[in-house]
Design a protein around this motif. Structure first.
Motif, short mmCIF file in Angstrom:
data_model
loop_
_atom_site.label_atom_id
_atom_site.label_comp_id
_atom_site.label_asym_id
_atom_site.label_seq_id
_atom_site.Cartn_x
_atom_site.Cartn_y
_atom_site.Cartn_z
N LEU A 142 0.99 -1.33 0.39
CA LEU A 142 0.58 0.12 0.05
C LEU A 142 0.51 1.46 0.11
O LEU A 142 0.52 2.10 -0.77
CB LEU A 142 -0.78 -0.49 1.10
CG LEU A 142 -2.37 -0.84 1.16
CD1 LEU A 142 -2.63 -0.85 2.57
CD2 LEU A 142 -3.51 -0.98 -0.05
N VAL A 143 2.35 1.25 0.89
CA VAL A 143 2.80 2.67 0.40
C VAL A 143 3.52 2.64 -0.63
O VAL A 143 3.63 3.93 -1.75
CB VAL A 143 4.17 1.56 1.75
CG1 VAL A 143 5.44 3.31 1.20
CG2 VAL A 143 3.80 2.07 2.74
N GLY A 144 3.45 1.75 -1.54
CA GLY A 144 3.88 1.69 -3.11
C GLY A 144 2.58 1.96 -4.02
O GLY A 144 2.60 3.11 -5.10
N LEU A 145 1.66 2.10 -3.49
CA LEU A 145 0.02 2.79 -3.78
C LEU A 145 -0.19 4.54 -3.80
O LEU A 145 -0.76 4.71 -4.03
CB LEU A 145 -0.95 2.15 -3.82
CG LEU A 145 -1.28 0.60 -4.89
CD1 LEU A 145 -2.50 0.03 -3.86
CD2 LEU A 145 -1.11 0.98 -6.14
N LEU A 146 0.32 4.79 -2.66
CA LEU A 146 0.38 6.13 -1.85
C LEU A 146 0.52 7.36 -2.51
O LEU A 146 1.69 7.63 -2.75
CB LEU A 146 0.82 6.08 -0.55
CG LEU A 146 0.89 7.53 0.16
CD1 LEU A 146 -0.87 7.47 1.00
CD2 LEU A 146 1.69 7.51 1.50
N PRO A 147 -0.30 8.10 -3.53
CA PRO A 147 -0.17 9.92 -3.35
C PRO A 147 0.65 10.35 -2.64
O PRO A 147 0.70 10.26 -0.85
CB PRO A 147 -1.04 10.16 -3.67
CG PRO A 147 -2.54 8.58 -3.66
CD PRO A 147 -1.46 8.59 -2.54
N GLY A 148 1.54 11.36 -3.25
CA GLY A 148 2.57 12.35 -2.70
C GLY A 148 1.82 13.64 -1.81
O GLY A 148 0.01 13.70 -1.98
N ALA A 149 2.01 14.28 -0.93
CA ALA A 149 1.61 15.82 -0.77
C ALA A 149 1.45 16.51 -1.82
O ALA A 149 0.31 17.10 -1.17
CB ALA A 149 2.83 16.40 0.56
N SER A 150 1.82 16.70 -3.18
CA SER A 150 1.35 17.10 -3.61
C SER A 150 -0.40 17.06 -4.23
O SER A 150 -1.27 17.80 -4.56
CB SER A 150 2.23 17.74 -5.09
OG SER A 150 2.51 15.64 -5.13
N THR A 151 -0.82 15.93 -4.11
CA THR A 151 -1.84 15.33 -4.99
C THR A 151 -2.36 15.00 -3.67
O THR A 151 -3.99 15.66 -3.71
CB THR A 151 -1.94 14.39 -4.92
OG1 THR A 151 -0.48 14.13 -6.10
CG2 THR A 151 -2.69 13.26 -5.88
N ILE A 152 -2.54 14.54 -2.62
CA ILE A 152 -3.75 14.46 -1.30
C ILE A 152 -3.08 15.55 -0.11
O ILE A 152 -3.90 15.33 1.00
CB ILE A 152 -3.79 13.25 -1.15
CG1 ILE A 152 -2.78 12.30 -0.67
CG2 ILE A 152 -4.16 12.87 -2.44
CD1 ILE A 152 -2.76 11.09 0.65
#
Length: 451
Positions: A113-123
């Motif tokens: 799930l870490v590999g699917l986590l968007p970055g701060a610029s997205t969420i």
């Protein structure tokens, strides 16, 4: 009568064959399970050093971003004793096998799930918060994984080879490091920096789904260990194993934690912080440093079982404390070379750092596992092992980053390593060496009555 003797011999041979099969399966399951656990964990380590500061903390300075990234790293360590207590309870109540299946699933899914986590610029702020939550799941799973993996192999095989058998779980660390760091190294070499930072780093995390499937197949084929099965048959399991371990074996828990200081704290500097220091401070390429760690980890695959066998022959304490002293000896030369040495010298000290680590890490599994009786071993060994994560492993990169910033010299980190060696030497001297003891004898663990 002759026929009866032949049939009896066949039964004995069949039982011996089944025993050898289960020992092999237990050793493989122990190694592969921890390989998957530590593959996931070292992916996070590498990403915490190279990717997460700008992905999840983009508004921070380079120093603040590294500190925040390593703070999320430390959260996973703080969760480990919680995992040791939770899974220690079930491991000493219902058995090693079922508990280890659950820890494997938690770690693998959390990592993927870490590999699917968007970055701060997205969420936005949700990104680092979710990252911390997934890190907690990883830490809890690893907290319950280690002692079960060690006991799975150690309680199945020849008791004269407990050091070697227990080291199969330890082998999972360099294998996981080779796979995790190797995957990152390959991707960083074949992809542009922009592609690697954008999406390439996610691929190894997503492969956790595949590795979990492989690990489950192996672990589901293993029977419960004979030592724990005997405890169940005799109705000697504890209703509150973790509480009983703390009540009756608090000394061994604390000494086991202290024993690990010179192994764990330097290890996370040698494999994680070194990436920040050499790349950010001295501008070597990420690929060069990752390759050095990769080669060192590959050599540790041989060194861990070698030193574990030596501990079966000469005793855990002798081999372990020798490794601790050598770690202290290496502390100042290590950072002197990182600071002023060239490519060849840096490669050599990175390899040397993991060889002296293997001298401790190999015998460590049996050294700690043997310190507790069978019915309290999962929880007791797990708590002792994982408490060191809170005070030694978790804070190490964070404190190293702070020490360098405050003092301006890496030798302050060397002094930090030497301090860890002093703690280990004292605890190792006080902890009883049971290399040649019968660990199925519960009475051997009883405290002598006060006069």
């Amino acid at each position: 009568m002759v026929l009866g003797r032949n049939e009896a011999n066949k039964v004995i041979d069949s039982q011996a064959t089944e025993q050898r099969t289960q020992v092999r399966r237990a050793a493989i399951a122990s190694a592969i399970g921890t390989t998957i656990e530590w593959y996931d964990f070292f992916l996070y380590n590498t990403a915490a050093a190279l990717i997460f500061p700008h992905l999840f903390f983009p508004a921070s300075s380079s120093y603040a971003g590294a500190m925040q990234s390593f703070a999320t790293y430390a959260v996973g360590f703080a969760a480990r004793p919680v995992g040791a207590a939770i899974f220690g309870y079930w491991g000493d109540r219902i058995g090693r096998k079922v508990t280890l299946v659950i820890t494997l699933l938690l770690m693998g899914i959390g990592s993927a799930l870490v590999g699917l986590l968007p970055g701060a610029s997205t969420i936005g702020i949700a990104a680092p918060l979710i990252l911390v939550g997934l890190r907690l799941i990883q830490g809890i799973a690893i907290g319950g994984e280690w002692s079960g993996s060690v006991l799975l192999a150690m309680e199945w095989g020849d008791q004269r080879k407990r050091g070697l058998l227990g080291s199969f779980a330890q082998i999972g660390v360099p294998v996981g490091l080779v796979l995790g760091t190797g995957g990152m190294t390959l991707l960083s070499a074949v992809l542009s920096d922009a592609a690697f930072d954008s999406w390439g780093w996610r691929i190894p995390f997503l492969l956790s789904f595949v590795l979990v499937g492989i690990g489950l197949v192996i672990r589901l084929r293993i029977l419960e260990t004979p030592m724990f099965a005997a405890v169940v048959a005799k109705q000697q399991t504890s209703r509150s194993p973790v509480t009983d371990a703390i009540k009756h074996h608090w000394r061994e828990i604390l000494l086991s934690a202290g024993l690990r200081f010179s192994e764990q704290m330097p290890f996370y500097l040698f494999t994680s912080y070194v990436l920040v220091y050499v790349v950010a401070q001295h501008h070597y390429s990420k690929t060069f440093v990752l390759n050095a760690v990769l080669v060192a980890a590959a050599l540790e695959l041989v060194a861990i079982p070698f030193f574990s066998q030596l501990s079966d022959r000469f005793g855990r304490k002798q081999v372990y404390l020798t490794g601790a002293v050598l770690t202290g000896v290496l502390a100042f030369p290590y950072f002197a070379v990182l600071k002023d040495g060239g490519h060849v010298a840096i490669f050599i000290v990175v390899i040397a750092s993991l060889i002296v680590h293997a001298m401790q890490y190999g015998p460590q599994a049996a050294f700690i596992g043997e310190s507790f009786p069978t019915h309290l071993r999962y929880g007791g060994a797990g708590l002792g092992y994982q408490l060191a994560s809170v005070f030694a492993g978790g804070p190490a990169p964070l404190l190293a980053t702070w020490l360098l910033q405050v003092t301006g010299t890496p030798y302050s980190i060397s002094a930090y390593i030497v301090l860890s060696v002093v703690v280990t030497a004292l605890c190792g001297w006080l902890l009883k060496d049971r290399s040649r003891s019968d660990i199925t004898d519960h009475s051997a663990y009883a405290r002598p009555a006060k006069a």
